[in-house]
Design a protein around this motif. Sequence first.
Motif, mmCIF file in Angstrom:
data_model
loop_
_atom_site.group_PDB
_atom_site.id
_atom_site.type_symbol
_atom_site.label_atom_id
_atom_site.label_comp_id
_atom_site.label_asym_id
_atom_site.label_seq_id
_atom_site.Cartn_x
_atom_site.Cartn_y
_atom_site.Cartn_z
ATOM 1 N N THR A 88 -11.978 11.818 9.723
ATOM 2 C CA THR A 88 -11.577 12.991 10.390
ATOM 3 C C THR A 88 -10.919 13.779 9.261
ATOM 4 N N ALA B 166 -9.543 5.818 6.037
ATOM 5 C CA ALA B 166 -10.107 6.927 6.534
ATOM 6 C C ALA B 166 -10.784 6.879 8.123
ATOM 7 N N GLY B 167 -11.353 5.451 8.207
ATOM 8 C CA GLY B 167 -12.092 5.546 9.315
ATOM 9 C C GLY B 167 -13.279 6.198 9.429
ATOM 10 N N ARG C 67 0.930 -1.188 -0.117
ATOM 11 C CA ARG C 67 -0.002 -0.243 -0.017
ATOM 12 C C ARG C 67 0.999 1.211 0.002
ATOM 13 N N LYS D 114 -9.045 10.275 15.512
ATOM 14 C CA LYS D 114 -8.050 11.359 15.617
ATOM 15 C C LYS D 114 -8.950 12.855 15.875
ATOM 16 N N GLU E 42 -16.154 -2.095 6.390
ATOM 17 C CA GLU E 42 -15.900 -3.194 7.398
ATOM 18 C C GLU E 42 -17.313 -3.175 8.317
HETATM 19 C C1 LIG Z 1 -7.438 3.714 12.705
HETATM 20 S S1 LIG Z 1 -8.549 3.763 11.873
HETATM 21 C C2 LIG Z 1 -8.728 5.227 11.203
HETATM 22 C C3 LIG Z 1 -9.297 6.474 12.256
HETATM 23 C C4 LIG Z 1 -9.411 7.747 11.418
HETATM 24 N N1 LIG Z 1 -8.204 8.354 11.389
HETATM 25 C C5 LIG Z 1 -10.410 8.417 12.157
HETATM 26 O O1 LIG Z 1 -10.061 9.613 12.763
HETATM 27 O O2 LIG Z 1 -11.387 8.212 12.070
HETATM 28 C C6 LIG Z 1 -8.210 2.682 10.530
HETATM 29 C C7 LIG Z 1 -9.352 2.311 9.445
HETATM 30 O O3 LIG Z 1 -8.641 1.726 8.516
HETATM 31 C C8 LIG Z 1 -9.612 0.829 7.981
HETATM 32 N N2 LIG Z 1 -8.892 -0.274 7.001
HETATM 33 C C9 LIG Z 1 -8.182 -1.254 7.391
HETATM 34 N N3 LIG Z 1 -7.762 -2.008 6.511
HETATM 35 C C10 LIG Z 1 -8.303 -1.193 5.426
HETATM 36 C C11 LIG Z 1 -8.134 -1.767 4.076
HETATM 37 N N4 LIG Z 1 -7.236 -2.637 3.429
HETATM 38 N N5 LIG Z 1 -9.066 -0.824 2.819
HETATM 39 C C12 LIG Z 1 -9.522 0.156 3.628
HETATM 40 N N6 LIG Z 1 -9.803 0.636 4.905
HETATM 41 C C13 LIG Z 1 -8.974 -0.403 5.558
HETATM 42 C C14 LIG Z 1 -10.562 0.196 9.082
HETATM 43 O O4 LIG Z 1 -11.546 -0.263 9.017
HETATM 44 C C15 LIG Z 1 -10.369 1.386 10.093
HETATM 45 O O5 LIG Z 1 -11.713 2.142 10.116
#
Ligand SMILES: C[S@@+](CC[C@H](N)C(=O)[O-])C[C@H]1O[C@@H](n2cnc3c(N)ncnc32)[C@H](O)[C@@H]1O
Length: 620
Positions: free
Chosen positions: A422, A418-419, A178, A392, A447
């Motif tokens: 934010t 992006a979660g 990635r 965040k 997810e």
């Molecule tokens: C730590 S969170 C991010 C939080 C974000 N910075 C916020 O403030 O809301 C990481 C996110 O990445 C997503 N994620 C994990 N693996 C992924 C993938 N392969 N493709 C897209 N999203 C993914 C998860 O579902 C999760 O919501």
Amino acid sequence: MPHERLKPSFVFDEERLNQLKQIVPEAFSDGKINWDTLKEALGEYQEEEVQDTEHFGLFWPGKREARKLASIPSKGTVVPVKGEGVDEENTRNIFIEGENLEVLKLLQKSYAGKIKMIYIDPPYNTGNDFVYDDNFTEPLEEYLKYTGQMDEEGKLLTTNKKADGRFHSKWLNMMYPRLRLARNLLREEGFIFVSIDDNEIHHLRGIMNEIFGEENFIDCIIWKKRYGGGAKEKYLVSVHEYILFYAKDKESLDPIYIPHDENAVEKYYKYKDDNYSLRGPYRTHPLEAGKAVGDRKNLIFPIPAPDGTMIIPKRQWYWSKERVFEAIKNNEIEFVKGRDGWTVHSKQYLKDVKGEVRQSKAFSLIDDVYTQHGTKEMIDIFKDPRVFPYPKPTGLIKALLNIATEKENNEIILDFFAGSCTTAHAIMDLNKEDGGNRKFICCQMPEQCDKESPAYKAGYKTIADIAKDRIRKAINGYGKSAQPEKTGFRVVKLTNSNFKQWQDYKGKDLKELQQVFEHWQSPLVEGWKEENLLVEILLQEGFPLDSKTGYLEKYNKNKIIQVTSAFCEHKLLVCLDKNVEQETIGELVLDSEDRFICLDSALNDEQKVRLSDKGFLKTI
Ligand SMILES: C[S@@+](CC[C@H](N)C(=O)[O-])C[C@H]1O[C@@H](n2cnc3c(N)ncnc32)[C@H](O)[C@@H]1O
């Protein structure tokens, strides 16, 4: 002009090969690399003959496959999802619902070298995180099963437990391809920030050094993420995490200045004097040094106080005699009388002598915005912080945006973990504050939310649903002031390509073989839709997702869609009708670099020749 068949293409390796060709053309013959010539060209930079295992670098089981994974083309595309965004027709902000490795592959051609800043906040690998398990053979298929777009439910997200033998490898295998793909998307003066904590910082820095180059490392920002706490900690009260900060090419960068924070101006620049109209308010600094600095001899001298007495420093002054007396003349020194006599202070004005606001530099420590702020934002937006725990805070992302982006120039910021979005929220808020026009592309996989979770009970089936709703709420203001008019976003979703996937026929049955040929008469899947295919064509032709598309009225025998973008000098004219009429061909006007794209079956041979005479023809 040539006539080509439009085929799904992937530029990742192609581009790197082309770059190599530019630098060492002699190492290429007949389209292939001549390794001996390449080695000769590298001369003394070649590693000495050593055992494979002795190379310097970070290695882990699966690294080779992870590297390869970045070069396998995606079999997917993205399709527009109408009605989920805001002001979809006019906006250049994009939310992509999908798995980010596939999405990054799809963006390679259109967005190579176009992104100004990437911020990501991936899973930290704490031992309880879901870490995406890339399936090497059928990555897209597994994803489609998982998201219910194909029959079975897939199992792509697995909790990566510390006890697993491959705990770190699994995380690195996920991150490596990635990050490699992400680097291609950055502009030469672009930046990437990656949030991380002590679980993986050492490994992350290793792969970032490999992918972005150690020489492009700018800093490891410390974020003091919370205040208070501690009773439960056994050893230390850990209150920080990190943000690794790299440039695409540090050499091409100018010094980085950040705008003054209005709150800081109010807090620190409290005083006014006769210089106010030109130099604004000022703050003061003691002129007496607490410890020995510089050439002491020249820094010890009496300064006359307003009442005529002489002020002698206990140790020394910071400034030389000439500088102090010049400053007194210009009213840039302040004398304060206390119980123990006079103290001397230098004034620091907000503006320089030309009346321009002094620029400031960012610090490698961020300690004025905390996780608690992010939680408060969740309460304000969703009324329940548990909908998306510990996002965040927007203030943190705004601090990074101020370092890496300009308010003008329509710069694009990408966040592919992006979660709750934010990043999108922070970009819109910062634009509102400083009148900027930054754009976002945020990617989040759908997810699934646990059925027992507060998010699910609040009506959100997936994290992507939470993210989209947050953006909508942020635009409408969730009870606070709304974003300026014309702030919008559009949604696209990762799905199967509109092109059939080639499958080798290994049997010997003639009838079956004939069916295979019939199947291939049209390269498009059954039931393809015009607007979906158009987006796929755009990406394949290197046009961004926010390209302008519209029907050209002057061609009334066929529907001709014109595609243009500020990123591309040429335009596309696309006709997806069953037949392209003679009149259309006659009237068609193409500039030298424009492309006309239509179904192969829509033209006979003579029409193809006529069209190729007019310009660049591509058929599907
Ligand atoms: C730590 S969170 C991010 C939080 C974000 N910075 C916020 O403030 O809301 C990481 C996110 O990445 C997503 N994620 C994990 N693996 C992924 C993938 N392969 N493709 C897209 N999203 C993914 C998860 O579902 C999760 O919501």
